[in-house]
Design a protein around this motif. Sequence first.
Motif, PDB file in Angstrom:
ATOM      1  N   UNK C 111      -8.473  -1.989   7.289  1.00  0.00           N
ATOM      2  CA  UNK C 111      -7.653  -2.573   8.362  1.00  0.00           C
ATOM      3  C   UNK C 111      -6.552  -3.446   7.765  1.00  0.00           C
ATOM      4  N   UNK C 112      -6.937  -4.356   6.885  1.00  0.00           N
ATOM      5  CA  UNK C 112      -5.954  -5.300   6.343  1.00  0.00           C
ATOM      6  C   UNK C 112      -4.903  -4.611   5.477  1.00  0.00           C
ATOM      7  N   UNK C 113      -5.292  -3.575   4.748  1.00  0.00           N
ATOM      8  CA  UNK C 113      -4.313  -2.796   3.975  1.00  0.00           C
ATOM      9  C   UNK C 113      -3.185  -2.321   4.887  1.00  0.00           C
ATOM     10  N   UNK C 114      -3.538  -1.892   6.080  1.00  0.00           N
ATOM     11  CA  UNK C 114      -2.531  -1.355   6.988  1.00  0.00           C
ATOM     12  C   UNK C 114      -1.728  -2.460   7.676  1.00  0.00           C
ATOM     13  N   UNK C 115      -2.375  -3.607   7.914  1.00  0.00           N
ATOM     14  CA  UNK C 115      -1.614  -4.731   8.487  1.00  0.00           C
ATOM     15  C   UNK C 115      -0.553  -5.183   7.482  1.00  0.00           C
ATOM     16  N   UNK C 116      -0.894  -5.152   6.213  1.00  0.00           N
ATOM     17  CA  UNK C 116       0.079  -5.512   5.164  1.00  0.00           C
ATOM     18  C   UNK C 116       1.262  -4.540   5.171  1.00  0.00           C
ATOM     19  N   UNK C 117       0.955  -3.248   5.296  1.00  0.00           N
ATOM     20  CA  UNK C 117       2.028  -2.248   5.343  1.00  0.00           C
ATOM     21  C   UNK C 117       2.850  -2.388   6.626  1.00  0.00           C
ATOM     22  N   UNK C 118       2.173  -2.708   7.713  1.00  0.00           N
ATOM     23  CA  UNK C 118       2.857  -2.811   9.002  1.00  0.00           C
ATOM     24  C   UNK C 118       3.837  -3.983   9.018  1.00  0.00           C
ATOM     25  N   UNK C 119       3.384  -5.128   8.525  1.00  0.00           N
ATOM     26  CA  UNK C 119       4.234  -6.320   8.549  1.00  0.00           C
ATOM     27  C   UNK C 119       5.080  -6.437   7.276  1.00  0.00           C
ATOM     28  N   UNK C 120       4.948  -5.441   6.373  1.00  0.00           N
ATOM     29  CA  UNK C 120       5.734  -5.441   5.131  1.00  0.00           C
ATOM     30  C   UNK C 120       5.655  -6.802   4.435  1.00  0.00           C
ATOM     31  N   UNK C 121       4.424  -7.236   4.161  1.00  0.00           N
ATOM     32  CA  UNK C 121       4.189  -8.543   3.564  1.00  0.00           C
ATOM     33  C   UNK C 121       4.647  -8.568   2.103  1.00  0.00           C
ATOM     34  N   UNK C 122       5.422  -9.565   1.743  1.00  0.00           N
ATOM     35  CA  UNK C 122       5.872  -9.696   0.349  1.00  0.00           C
ATOM     36  C   UNK C 122       4.808 -10.390  -0.501  1.00  0.00           C
ATOM     37  N   UNK C 123       4.703  -9.958  -1.760  1.00  0.00           N
ATOM     38  CA  UNK C 123       3.718 -10.539  -2.664  1.00  0.00           C
ATOM     39  C   UNK C 123       4.061 -12.007  -2.948  1.00  0.00           C
ATOM     40  N   UNK C 124       3.099 -12.889  -2.740  1.00  0.00           N
ATOM     41  CA  UNK C 124       3.289 -14.315  -3.046  1.00  0.00           C
ATOM     42  C   UNK C 124       3.466 -14.491  -4.551  1.00  0.00           C
ATOM     43  N   UNK C 125       4.262 -15.488  -4.941  1.00  0.00           N
ATOM     44  CA  UNK C 125       4.492 -15.760  -6.371  1.00  0.00           C
ATOM     45  C   UNK C 125       3.174 -15.930  -7.134  1.00  0.00           C
ATOM     46  N   UNK C 126       2.235 -16.615  -6.503  1.00  0.00           N
ATOM     47  CA  UNK C 126       0.967 -16.933  -7.169  1.00  0.00           C
ATOM     48  C   UNK C 126       0.151 -15.697  -7.557  1.00  0.00           C
ATOM     49  N   UNK C 127       0.387 -14.575  -6.871  1.00  0.00           N
ATOM     50  CA  UNK C 127      -0.394 -13.359  -7.147  1.00  0.00           C
ATOM     51  C   UNK C 127       0.243 -12.466  -8.204  1.00  0.00           C
ATOM     52  N   UNK C 128       1.462 -12.805  -8.604  1.00  0.00           N
ATOM     53  CA  UNK C 128       2.175 -11.909  -9.540  1.00  0.00           C
ATOM     54  C   UNK C 128       1.683 -12.062 -10.966  1.00  0.00           C
TER      55      UNK C 128
END
Lengths: 128, 128, 128, 128, 128, 128
Positions: C111-128
């Motif tokens: 579910x969350x994988x698709x919510x990320x694709x739907x809202x086109x969430x940008x990767x937070x700096x902390x996760x890079x």
Amino acid sequence: MFKTIEEKEATGKVKEVYEDIKGSRGITEIPNFWKMLANDPNELERSWNSLKQVMRKGALDPVTKELIYVAVSITNGCEYCTRSHSYAAKKKGATDEMIKEMISVVGLANKNNKLVDAYQVEVDEIYK
Amino acid sequence: MFKTIEEKEATGKVKEVYEDIKGSRGITEIPNFWKMLANDPNELERSWNSLKQVMRKGALDPVTKELIYVAVSITNGCEYCTRSHSYAAKKKGATDEMIKEMISVVGLANKNNKLVDAYQVEVDEIYK
Amino acid sequence: MFKTIEEKEATGKVKEVYEDIKGSRGITEIPNFWKMLANDPNELERSWNSLKQVMRKGALDPVTKELIYVAVSITNGCEYCTRSHSYAAKKKGATDEMIKEMISVVGLANKNNKLVDAYQVEVDEIYK
Amino acid sequence: MFKTIEEKEATGKVKEVYEDIKGSRGITEIPNFWKMLANDPNELERSWNSLKQVMRKGALDPVTKELIYVAVSITNGCEYCTRSHSYAAKKKGATDEMIKEMISVVGLANKNNKLVDAYQVEVDEIYK
Amino acid sequence: MFKTIEEKEATGKVKEVYEDIKGSRGITEIPNFWKMLANDPNELERSWNSLKQVMRKGALDPVTKELIYVAVSITNGCEYCTRSHSYAAKKKGATDEMIKEMISVVGLANKNNKLVDAYQVEVDEIYK
Amino acid sequence: MFKTIEEKEATGKVKEVYEDIKGSRGITEIPNFWKMLANDPNELERSWNSLKQVMRKGALDPVTKELIYVAVSITNGCEYCTRSHSYAAKKKGATDEMIKEMISVVGLANKNNKLVDAYQVEVDEIYK
């Protein structure tokens, strides 16, 4: 690997489709999708003709069709498709509320699809 | 691996959700999906509550939501989900023509999603 | 299109792998997966050697590895893989509770994988 | 299309969930995922509550759950999800060795899932 | 999360595989894919050995194999894989026309795969 | 939900397409795929015309195109598509050895696609 075919380079079948896209959509610039497909003029023609036929008003209104298109694109993780058809949906009248509800359905369906696979649910007689 | 939890075996939280499903849906038999989820009463409760909240009438009508749900299920290749929510869509008023047009959009979107990936199409400025 | 290669038909490389499967797993019958791969002895050998190397105890215990394997198989909608590796997980010590919790994580992640694709969430700096 | 809802703009349900995220996680900044979901406060609330319930310690420890979550996210090709939950896994105690072994299982499972589909392997009686 | 292992840092098994990659491919720089896999030397070795064995000339020529590889990569939406194996296909002799025709087949197959799921088409006796 | 449209029931556009399928393919019975699509005569016509145009001999020979089609179908887990186009591939001249090598490429590509996503490999300059 391939480059966009710009309008000024377009000839023959590509030029015709470009004119049709601009006329039917009321736009002045061809989106990158069509400018890349133009590398294969037959694919461009087939894809544009299918799109025109499938997305027009029928038993379903054009906004609903665009929302379904976006729902599939999210499920496939296609960023270009999600963005371009969300844009189209809004241009044809979709509100932010409609888009957000569509997204919630997409999230829910993706979750439940996997719960069905996980629990190996058998099809009820009534659904056959 | 897991077995359906039949109504007569249901107790506590499971029994409550079963009653709510039958009441809200106006049905007399619990579909296999819920009877399998009942192996994990918390998942059953979360899933049912989400479904009730997401699929109800809002900015989008329930038929449109069911069609979007089916479109996702087809894209994921989930037979149970495709069959059960096509059934739900029809029960809520979807006609065969509506379902066939939804299918054509799903086919087209799946094709175009892959053409975008194949040609590595860049997002147009206007869609960002 | 292809048929299973039964034990009595096995020769050479196939026979060797079959013996190794039975010995390593403590089973007396070769599962259908290997009996189909045996149509291509090199693929059989590569796949069996990879499996042995990847699924053995390391930084992760074998049960955790089987649960991860099942999680992927559910996400891909592979019934055989889901069933056979759920079986393996249980044989290695996974309880029903563990499997049900794994399933909930799979549902949630999908579910969350698709919510990320739907809202086109940008990767937070902390996760890079 | 949608913009992140920053903490200073958050009110009502969104503000409450933001406070709960920061408190439960011991972080001072809300990740982009939640700031995008906040466009739909009900979806934000449902998703956060599910996450809290599903990912907490149960029959499986939180590290195993994060690894399963990442395995699903890799399989779906979701970069944000892969990065953010790899980060979470490490914060909860996963070592690089554990992550690398998880990745090998994911690679193997994806390959074998497709070999099963390619050879149309039938489910063995023992797995049913 | 992981970093590429550069050639000058490579030792033991990693160094050996790097030498083999450069020799077999006639290249002077190791692509990022292998430099990332090198974080897990066993996975690097398994993956490189499988690739060498699978992609070499057999009943199918190397160009056809690369085109099939790209077709799968497009279907999975993997940009790196699509780009790197399109490059490999061209280096081995694939023309732009061949790549464009492969793309059209991929588009068509993805559409028809979903129409089959949508209409729940039963397998004809002749195909079993 | 939908039923096959049998040849004796076919009229107008459906009848014409059915005749064309039988003539072009040299077969006497319409496969179930087309008999289901016939529920939507426009989709039947579009799909058949696209198939004829895309799958014919061009820069790629028909056998290679069928193998690519099967590779996509395996990756999508579509049993009908895998079986029917493996059949077509063999009828057009594919040998068992060719099919087995195609399957190995599909297995390998699916694995490597996920390793790329797992390690978040960046595209090398040379592939851009």
